[in-house]
Design a protein around this motif. Sequence first.
Motif, PDB file in Angstrom:
ATOM      1  N   VAL A 146     -22.830  16.381  14.127  1.00  0.00           N
ATOM      2  CA  VAL A 146     -23.868  15.706  13.340  1.00  0.00           C
ATOM      3  C   VAL A 146     -24.481  14.547  14.111  1.00  0.00           C
ATOM      4  N   GLY A 150     -18.984  18.492   5.618  1.00  0.00           N
ATOM      5  CA  GLY A 150     -20.381  18.125   5.398  1.00  0.00           C
ATOM      6  C   GLY A 150     -20.560  17.548   4.017  1.00  0.00           C
ATOM      7  N   GLY A 160     -20.123  18.851  10.372  1.00  0.00           N
ATOM      8  CA  GLY A 160     -21.486  19.360  10.382  1.00  0.00           C
ATOM      9  C   GLY A 160     -21.505  20.863  10.561  1.00  0.00           C
ATOM     10  N   ALA A 186     -24.955   7.489  12.099  1.00  0.00           N
ATOM     11  CA  ALA A 186     -24.890   8.950  12.092  1.00  0.00           C
ATOM     12  C   ALA A 186     -24.605   9.506  13.481  1.00  0.00           C
TER      13      ALA A 186
END
Length: 265
Positions: free
Chosen positions: A94, A38, A14, A116
């Motif tokens: 993230v 990412g 991220g 996530a």
Amino acid sequence: MDLGFAGAATVVVGGGRGMGFATAQCLADDGARVAIVGRSPEVLDEAAADLARRGSPDAVAVVADIGDDAAVQRVFADLAQRWGGEINALVNTVGPGAAGNFEELTDQQWQQAFDAGLMGMVRCVRAALPLLRQAEWARIVNFSAHSTQRQSTRLPAYTAAKAALTSVSKNLSLQLAPDEIMVNVVSPGSISSEALQGWAQSVGVDGNDPYALMAAIDEHFGHPAHLPRAGLPAEIGPVAAFLASKRNSYMTGANINVDGGSDFT
């Protein structure tokens, strides 16, 4: 302050934007090799170019979906080949999740929040551990959220996933202590991220004004910080960078609030 990153191999999941990018910038400023992971090639390429300009000797953009375990395994296998089989620091930033009251969230949204907010970190740590164990020194930093300590009724799934991430991180700190791999958590407060700025715009507030942003948070959620403004990603990066660094030689299993002041216990 020299954090001991010169030549170190580091990964920021991220790392293309927001707090992840701010962390990657701190690592690059200290001379680390930085891989940012990412899903957006354009964002990652632009960020990697910035890191190279800052002094990262091998800044690399890695496009991957951390929801796919096979893709995560490939990322770390490729980095192992690129960097000689070791990684010094892994930073996982993230973990978005759908907003909504408990009754509004579907099973799919709960699953997505946990995938996530928790499982992405699990996959990355699992794939990185052999490389971390090969390094002379190694650190793991995971990003949680202040909502695990000050609840928001609009974020039950996201908060539950981040609470699980915090718990797993604490467990990892215990498991990896004999290897002297330190594992810590950063819990940002109200930070002027793209998501928060987007919310501010939806309620008619200038999200680029951290003072107006905090006033809106107080009005809509009743969760103001002690300081009268929201934080900035650049104020998170140095904290995460220290925890990920060789300089952090005796801190593990900690959850560090960076929140502008609160009543957290």
